[in-house]
Design a protein around this motif. Structure first.
Motif, short mmCIF file in Angstrom:
data_model
loop_
_atom_site.label_atom_id
_atom_site.label_comp_id
_atom_site.label_asym_id
_atom_site.label_seq_id
_atom_site.Cartn_x
_atom_site.Cartn_y
_atom_site.Cartn_z
N TYR A 236 0.82 -1.20 0.00
CA TYR A 236 0.00 0.00 0.00
C TYR A 236 0.87 1.26 0.00
CZ TYR A 236 -3.70 -3.22 1.58
OH TYR A 236 -4.58 -4.25 1.71
N ILE A 237 2.06 1.17 0.59
CA ILE A 237 2.99 2.29 0.59
C ILE A 237 4.36 1.78 0.16
CG2 ILE A 237 1.76 3.59 2.39
CD1 ILE A 237 3.86 2.67 4.40
N SER A 238 5.18 2.68 -0.37
CA SER A 238 6.50 2.30 -0.86
C SER A 238 7.53 2.30 0.28
CB SER A 238 6.95 3.29 -1.94
OG SER A 238 7.16 4.58 -1.36
N HIS A 239 8.72 1.75 -0.01
CA HIS A 239 9.78 1.77 0.99
C HIS A 239 10.22 3.20 1.27
CE1 HIS A 239 13.81 1.04 2.77
NE2 HIS A 239 13.17 0.01 3.32
N GLU A 240 10.19 4.04 0.26
CA GLU A 240 10.54 5.45 0.45
C GLU A 240 9.55 6.13 1.41
OE1 GLU A 240 11.18 9.54 -2.19
OE2 GLU A 240 10.59 7.66 -3.16
N GLN A 241 8.28 5.84 1.22
CA GLN A 241 7.27 6.40 2.13
C GLN A 241 7.48 5.87 3.55
OE1 GLN A 241 4.02 5.08 -0.54
NE2 GLN A 241 3.13 7.12 -0.18
N LEU A 242 7.78 4.59 3.66
CA LEU A 242 8.01 3.98 4.97
C LEU A 242 9.16 4.67 5.69
CD1 LEU A 242 7.37 1.64 6.97
CD2 LEU A 242 9.11 0.31 5.76
N GLN A 243 10.25 4.92 4.98
CA GLN A 243 11.40 5.55 5.58
C GLN A 243 11.10 6.99 6.00
OE1 GLN A 243 14.43 3.98 6.41
NE2 GLN A 243 12.99 2.31 6.01
N GLN A 244 10.29 7.67 5.22
CA GLN A 244 9.89 9.02 5.59
C GLN A 244 9.07 9.01 6.88
OE1 GLN A 244 7.77 11.16 2.55
NE2 GLN A 244 7.16 12.82 3.92
N LEU A 245 8.17 8.04 6.99
CA LEU A 245 7.35 7.92 8.20
C LEU A 245 8.21 7.56 9.40
CD1 LEU A 245 4.30 6.01 6.67
CD2 LEU A 245 4.37 8.40 7.37
N SER A 246 9.17 6.68 9.20
CA SER A 246 10.04 6.28 10.32
C SER A 246 10.87 7.47 10.80
CB SER A 246 10.94 5.12 9.91
OG SER A 246 11.89 5.52 8.94
N GLY A 247 11.26 8.34 9.87
CA GLY A 247 12.03 9.52 10.25
C GLY A 247 11.26 10.46 11.16
N GLU A 248 9.94 10.51 10.98
CA GLU A 248 9.11 11.36 11.83
C GLU A 248 9.02 10.83 13.25
OE1 GLU A 248 5.35 11.51 9.92
OE2 GLU A 248 6.12 12.41 8.06
N LEU A 249 9.32 9.53 13.41
CA LEU A 249 9.16 8.87 14.71
C LEU A 249 10.50 8.36 15.26
CD1 LEU A 249 6.05 6.76 13.67
CD2 LEU A 249 6.01 8.81 15.08
N ASN A 250 11.62 8.89 14.74
CA ASN A 250 12.91 8.27 15.04
C ASN A 250 13.38 8.44 16.47
OD1 ASN A 250 13.64 10.96 15.04
ND2 ASN A 250 14.97 10.82 13.22
N LYS A 251 12.67 9.22 17.28
CA LYS A 251 13.03 9.35 18.69
C LYS A 251 12.35 8.29 19.55
CE LYS A 251 14.07 14.30 18.57
NZ LYS A 251 13.78 15.65 19.13
N THR A 252 11.59 7.44 18.92
CA THR A 252 10.86 6.39 19.65
C THR A 252 11.34 5.02 19.21
OG1 THR A 252 9.09 6.13 18.00
CG2 THR A 252 8.83 7.90 19.64
N LEU A 253 11.13 4.01 20.06
CA LEU A 253 11.43 2.63 19.67
C LEU A 253 10.58 2.21 18.49
CD1 LEU A 253 11.76 0.94 23.19
CD2 LEU A 253 13.61 1.55 21.60
N TYR A 254 9.35 2.72 18.43
CA TYR A 254 8.44 2.41 17.32
C TYR A 254 9.07 2.88 16.00
CZ TYR A 254 3.96 2.25 14.78
OH TYR A 254 2.94 1.98 13.88
N GLY A 255 9.57 4.12 15.98
CA GLY A 255 10.18 4.65 14.78
C GLY A 255 11.46 3.91 14.42
N GLN A 256 12.23 3.54 15.43
CA GLN A 256 13.47 2.79 15.17
C GLN A 256 13.18 1.40 14.61
OE1 GLN A 256 15.55 3.08 18.96
NE2 GLN A 256 15.26 5.30 18.95
N TYR A 257 12.05 0.83 15.03
CA TYR A 257 11.62 -0.45 14.47
C TYR A 257 11.32 -0.29 12.99
CZ TYR A 257 8.51 -4.45 13.59
OH TYR A 257 7.92 -5.57 13.06
N LEU A 258 10.63 0.79 12.63
CA LEU A 258 10.30 1.03 11.23
C LEU A 258 11.55 1.22 10.39
CD1 LEU A 258 7.27 3.53 11.50
CD2 LEU A 258 7.19 1.07 10.96
N GLU A 259 12.57 1.88 10.96
CA GLU A 259 13.79 2.11 10.19
C GLU A 259 14.49 0.83 9.80
OE1 GLU A 259 16.10 4.59 12.75
OE2 GLU A 259 15.28 6.46 11.95
N CYS A 260 14.24 -0.25 10.54
CA CYS A 260 14.92 -1.53 10.28
C CYS A 260 14.17 -2.41 9.28
CB CYS A 260 15.10 -2.30 11.59
SG CYS A 260 16.20 -1.45 12.77
N LEU A 261 12.99 -1.97 8.85
CA LEU A 261 12.21 -2.80 7.94
C LEU A 261 12.78 -2.73 6.52
CD1 LEU A 261 8.60 -1.93 9.18
CD2 LEU A 261 9.93 -3.99 9.65
#
Length: 285
Positions: free
Chosen positions: A260-285
């Motif tokens: 539904y979303i691209s890897h580029e979109q995923l990385q952009q979303l993870s960047g918005e949350l990178n101060k949280t464990l949730y965001g850091q989890y997204l960065e590893c996908l």
């Protein structure tokens, strides 16, 4: 198939927490409660979703979820002015559903299993009738209880029985074909003045079109509607995530895995949350 989340309850069992904050917006460990039923619909392949909310809560929900585009889905909102029972969600969503099938999920229910998508496929693959789930509990008296015959077929459903005929209850996830709209229109309010979802299921049972899939005993189902259950749900989500290394109800991950979303979109979303464990989890996908 369309999806409806009923998230309009007053949350009176959680007072005073829910006086200033709508119950589905409360945190369950690291995510708002509404993420969990939304994840169920996304895992079932449902992309057109209506969230039924209480009056005056449009702003907070929209600030959290928006149109759903960040997850690759389409979310709209409808207000339930007066609480009239779970089945009322079907009438509120009638125009939204149109001629499609529908999946209805309660806003305070949490489902998790490594095989969950297989269960969901069993439900969505059926072309006719209704599909619900049977979940084993030690004390089923506070729920809708389903009885099975020797062949494993559902033969009765009772709402909050004093003497349950089984230990299997029907949790808050329901798949219906479009017959459900006609059934919902013909419902009569129960003694407590509500349109009962059990009466919908009983009508499908009467028609011989109710399929009940038993969930394995290791399946995780949680009702986060009381303070104790909310705490336990948060602890259980943390336990599962710590033990498996996989996040429950990570909407960005589900959207990415389903294309539904691209890897580029995923990385952009993870960047918005990178101060949280949730965001850091997204960065590893």
């Amino acid at each position: 198939m369309k999806g409806i989340i009923l998230a309009a309850g007053k949350g009176s069992r959680l007072y005073p927490m829910t006086r200033p904050v709508c119950k589905p917006l409360l945190p369950v460990y690291d995510k708002p409660m509404i993420y969990y039923p939304l994840a169920v619909l996304m895992q079932a392949g449902v992309r057109d979703i209506m969230i039924i909310i209480p009056p005056g809560e449009e702003g907070p929900f929209y600030r959290l979820l928006g149109s759903g585009a960040r997850f690759g889905v389409n979310i709209c909102y409808e207000v339930q002015e007066v609480a009239r029972g779970i089945a009322d969600a079907l009438l509120i969503g009638e125009q939204f559903v149109g001629g499609d099938d529908v999946c209805l999920v309660l806003g305070d229910n949490i489902f998790h299993s490594l095989d969950f998508e297989n269960y969901l496929h069993q439900a969505t693959a059926r072309e006719k009738g209704a599909c619900v789930f049977g979940y084993y509990v030690a004390d089923p008296r506070a729920f809708g209880v389903v009885e099975f015959d020797e062949s494993g077929n559902a033969v009765s459903i009772e709402e909050k029985p004093r003497f349950p005929k089984s230990n299997y209850i029907i949790p808050g996830l329901y798949f219906y074909d479009n017959q459900v709209m006609e059934i919902a229109h013909n419902l009569k309010p129960s003694a407590r003045g509500e349109l009962e979802i059990t009466d919908v299921n009983l009508e499908y049972l009467r028609r011989g079109e109710l399929h009940v899939v038993k969930l394995d005993r290791d399946f995780v189902w949680l009702d986060a509607g009381t303070a104790d259950n909310l705490l336990f749900s948060a602890q259980e989500v943390k336990r599962v995530q710590d033990e498996t290394g996989r996040y429950i109800a990570c909407l960005e991950e589900i959207g990415y895995n389903r294309g539904y979303i691209s890897h580029e979109q995923l990385q952009q979303l993870s960047g918005e949350l990178n101060k949280t464990l949730y965001g850091q989890y997204l960065e590893c996908l």
